[in-house]
Design a protein around this motif. Structure first.
Motif: not given
Ligand SMILES: Cc1cc2nc3c(=O)[nH]c(=O)nc-3n(C[C@H](O)[C@H](O)[C@H](O)COP(=O)(O)O)c2cc1C
Length: 203
Positions: A13-17, A88-93, A138-139
């Motif tokens: 839940e803390s992930s911004l991405s 396609v939605v892809i997310s990562t820090g 997210a960075s």
């Protein structure tokens, strides 16, 4: 219409991405309808490809041992999810200037000769066509522009590999500068929500 949502942060839940990718997927669903298929490789990491995988994909199904069959079954399921998606939605820090290794494992499992790309006389051809992709990145620092832009290996890499698979339309949503204090983080989140809104309003 079907949306594949691939999230890759281990921070829950803390992930911004993850938060912003969920927000974008919900907006796309509100626009297009259909289902969201969730593949959280941060919470449920995939096996990294290894010698078993490399041997398995190069032999016919009936020649594979149990471990090889299992490796291909995992990869096939992920490929099926990708091929079935319209968006396609892809997310990562951003992790050490690139995507997280959790997301890299997903890419390594879906990049499959004969399924998502093929080699032809005219070179490689992507088979995962007819879909649009979104990368939420997210960075801590700022990489969309300015002096650190050249250090952003995540965006060129993801565009290259998705293009190789036949997905040439890739929109980027930055949640950046989040390490510069709470005010900067709030601004970054607001900018990303606005960008998601803009993308979801676009046809
Ligand atoms: C091990 C590690 C490496 C990181 N490397 C970078 C980096 O190279 N550049 C950067 O700007 N931020 C870096 N960060 C910060 C993350 O990108 C940032 O915290 C981001 O919000 C993480 O994504 P998440 O919130 O979805 O988990 C790093 C964070 C961690 C934990």
């Amino acid at each position: 219409m079907s949306i594949l949502l691939v999230t890759a942060s281990p921070r829950g839940e803390s992930s911004l991405s993850t938060k912003l990718a969920n927000d974008l997927a919900n907006k796309l669903q509100a626009r297009d309808g259909g289902d969201i298929v969730r593949r959280d490789v941060g919470a449920n990491p995939l096996p990294h490809i290894d010698g078993v995988f490399a041997a398995a994909i190069n032999k016919p199904a009936d020649a594979r041992n149990a471990a090889e069959a299992e490796a291909v079954a995992i990869s096939d399921k992920l490929v099926d999810e990708l091929l079935a998606a319209d968006s396609v939605v892809i997310s990562t820090g951003l992790i050490n200037f690139n995507i997280s290794s959790a997301l890299k494992a997903w890419i390594d499992n879906v990049a499959r000769a004969g399924r998502t790309f093929s080699y032809t006389e005219n070179g490689p051809v992507g088979l995962a066509t007819g879909k649009k992709a979104y990368l939420v990145l997210a960075s801590g620092g700022v990489y969309s522009e300015g002096p650190a832009a050249a250090l952003n290996h995540a965006v060129p890499y993801v565009k290259t590999v998705l293009g190789f698979l036949g997905i040439s339309q890739v929109e980027i949503i930055y949640v950046e500068g989040v390490a510069f204090g709470p005010e900067a983080a709030e601004k970054a989140i607001a900018a990303a929500i606005a960008r998601a809104e803009e993308l979801a309003l676009a046809a």
